[in-house]
Enzyme design. Structure first.
Site, PDB file in Angstrom:
ATOM      1  N   SER A  64      -6.063  -2.855  -7.670  1.00  0.00           N
ATOM      2  CA  SER A  64      -5.655  -1.782  -8.579  1.00  0.00           C
ATOM      3  C   SER A  64      -5.449  -2.315  -9.994  1.00  0.00           C
ATOM      4  CB  SER A  64      -4.352  -1.140  -8.110  1.00  0.00           C
ATOM      5  OG  SER A  64      -4.467  -0.625  -6.815  1.00  0.00           O
TER       6      SER A  64
HETATM    7  N1  SAH Z   1      -2.897  -2.851  -3.061  1.00  0.00           N
HETATM    8  C1  SAH Z   1      -4.227  -3.392  -3.267  1.00  0.00           C
HETATM    9  C2  SAH Z   1      -5.202  -2.305  -3.682  1.00  0.00           C
HETATM   10  C3  SAH Z   1      -6.351  -2.267  -2.750  1.00  0.00           C
HETATM   11  S1  SAH Z   1      -7.401  -0.864  -2.808  1.00  0.00           S
HETATM   12  C4  SAH Z   1      -4.194  -4.561  -4.226  1.00  0.00           C
HETATM   13  O1  SAH Z   1      -3.155  -4.837  -4.801  1.00  0.00           O
HETATM   14  O2  SAH Z   1      -5.208  -5.243  -4.360  1.00  0.00           O
HETATM   15  C5  SAH Z   1      -6.880   0.024  -1.367  1.00  0.00           C
HETATM   16  C6  SAH Z   1      -7.037  -0.667  -0.039  1.00  0.00           C
HETATM   17  O3  SAH Z   1      -6.665   0.282   0.969  1.00  0.00           O
HETATM   18  C7  SAH Z   1      -8.452  -1.126   0.307  1.00  0.00           C
HETATM   19  O4  SAH Z   1      -8.458  -2.498   0.561  1.00  0.00           O
HETATM   20  C8  SAH Z   1      -8.796  -0.312   1.572  1.00  0.00           C
HETATM   21  O5  SAH Z   1      -9.592  -1.032   2.504  1.00  0.00           O
HETATM   22  C9  SAH Z   1      -7.417  -0.013   2.136  1.00  0.00           C
HETATM   23  N2  SAH Z   1      -7.351   1.121   3.055  1.00  0.00           N
HETATM   24  C10 SAH Z   1      -7.971   2.331   2.953  1.00  0.00           C
HETATM   25  N3  SAH Z   1      -7.668   3.098   4.015  1.00  0.00           N
HETATM   26  C11 SAH Z   1      -6.836   2.368   4.816  1.00  0.00           C
HETATM   27  C12 SAH Z   1      -6.192   2.595   6.064  1.00  0.00           C
HETATM   28  N4  SAH Z   1      -6.341   3.745   6.731  1.00  0.00           N
HETATM   29  N5  SAH Z   1      -5.412   1.619   6.572  1.00  0.00           N
HETATM   30  C13 SAH Z   1      -5.252   0.444   5.924  1.00  0.00           C
HETATM   31  N6  SAH Z   1      -5.838   0.162   4.742  1.00  0.00           N
HETATM   32  C14 SAH Z   1      -6.637   1.100   4.194  1.00  0.00           C
END
Ligand code: SAH
Length: 213
Positions: A64
Site C-alpha cells: 500500500s
Molecule cells: N498490508 C499489505 C498490503 C497488501 S495488498 C502491505 O503492507 O504490503 C492486500 C493483500 O491482501 C494482498 O497481498 C492480497 O493477496 C491479500 N488478500 C486479498 N484477499 C485476501 C483474503 N481473503 N485473505 C487473506 N489475504 C487476502
C-alpha cells in the site's frame, strides 16, 4: 540489506510529505519514520521505497501507499497490547507499523509466497510478536478472537460478518468497501448485536478475494 543514512533521510522526508498531506497522528508518523520500507520491496524498487506510492510485490499484489498505511493506522487507534488482526499481509509493511504502535499483531495472507516472504522479513527485523498465517481472511482468525482492532488492506465487496463478530465490544474494524473504488469504513462494535459505521472517504485497493491462492 542495510538501512543507510540515505534511507533514513528519505524516510524523514516521507514523514514530512505525509504530514503535509494531513496525517497528524504523531505515533503513526513516528512508526512510519522507523520502519525501513525498502526492506519490504523488491530490489528493483528499493530506490523509490520512500516515495508516497504503491509498488508491485509479486502475485499481482501491491504494497500500500504510505499515505494509505498512515490513514488506516490513524483510524485504527491502536493502544499498547491491543490484539490486532490484519487481513492482507502482502509485504508485511503495514504489520510492522502496527507492531511498532504496540499491537500484538496477527496477520493473514492468502498467497503463500507473500506470506512466507513477509514472515521472514518481520523476523529479520526482530518483530517476533507478529504472527503470520496463510489463510483465507474472509473467515478471520476465530481461534484467536476476539480482537480489539481489525484492519483489512484489500478492497472488500462487502463487510464479512465473521470479522464483525470477532471484535471485542468497543473494538474497531477498518475496511475499504466497494467493487472498483472503495469507501474507507470504520465499524465500531457497540454491543453484542450492535455496530456503528463511519465513512472516511474514497480509496482504491487490490481486491479482497475469497479462499487461499
Ligand atoms: N498490508 C499489505 C498490503 C497488501 S495488498 C502491505 O503492507 O504490503 C492486500 C493483500 O491482501 C494482498 O497481498 C492480497 O493477496 C491479500 N488478500 C486479498 N484477499 C485476501 C483474503 N481473503 N485473505 C487473506 N489475504 C487476502
Amino acid at each position: 540489506m542495510q538501512d543507510s543514512y540515505q534511507h533514513q533521510g528519505q524516510r524523514r522526508q516521507l514523514v514530512k510529505v505525509l504530514r503535509e498531506k494531513g496525517i497528524r497522528n504523531e505515533r503513526v508518523l513516528e512508526a512510519i519514520g522507523r520502519v525501513p520500507r525498502h526492506f519490504f520491496l523488491e530490489k528493483a524498487f528499493a530506490d523509490w521505497a520512500y516515495q508516497d506510492k504503491p509498488f508491485p510485490i509479486g502475485c499481482e499484489q501491491t504494497i500500500s501507499q504510505p499515505y494509505t498505511v498512515a490513514f488506516q493506522s490513524t483510524l485504527l487507534e491502536v493502544n499498547k497490547r491491543d490484539k490486532v488482526l490484519e487481513i492482507g499481509t502482502g509485504s508485511g509493511y503495514q504489520a510492522a507499523v502496527l507492531a511498532l504502535l504496540g499491537g500484538r499483531v496477527f496477520t493473514i495472507e492468502r498467497h503463500r509466497p507473500l506470506h512466507l516472504k513477509a514472515k521472514k522479513m518481520l523476523q529479520l527485523l526482530g518483530l517476533k510478536g507478529v504472527r503470520c498465517y496463510h489463510r483465507d481472511g474472509y473467515k478471520g482468525l476465530p481461534e484467536m478472537a476476539p480482537f480489539h482492532r481489525i484492519i483489512v488492506t484489500a478492497g472488500a465487496p462487502e463487510v464479512p460478518q465473521a470479522l464483525k463478530e470477532q471484535l471485542t465490544i468497543g473494538g474497531m474494524l477498518v475496511i475499504p468497501v466497494g467493487d472498483k473504488d472503495q469507501r474507507m469504513l470504520r465499524i465500531i462494535r457497540r454491543g453484542k448485536t450492535e455496530w456503528e459505521t463511519e465513512d472516511h472517504g474514497d480509496f482504491r485497493f487490490v481486491p479482497f478475494l475469497p479462499g487461499t491462492a
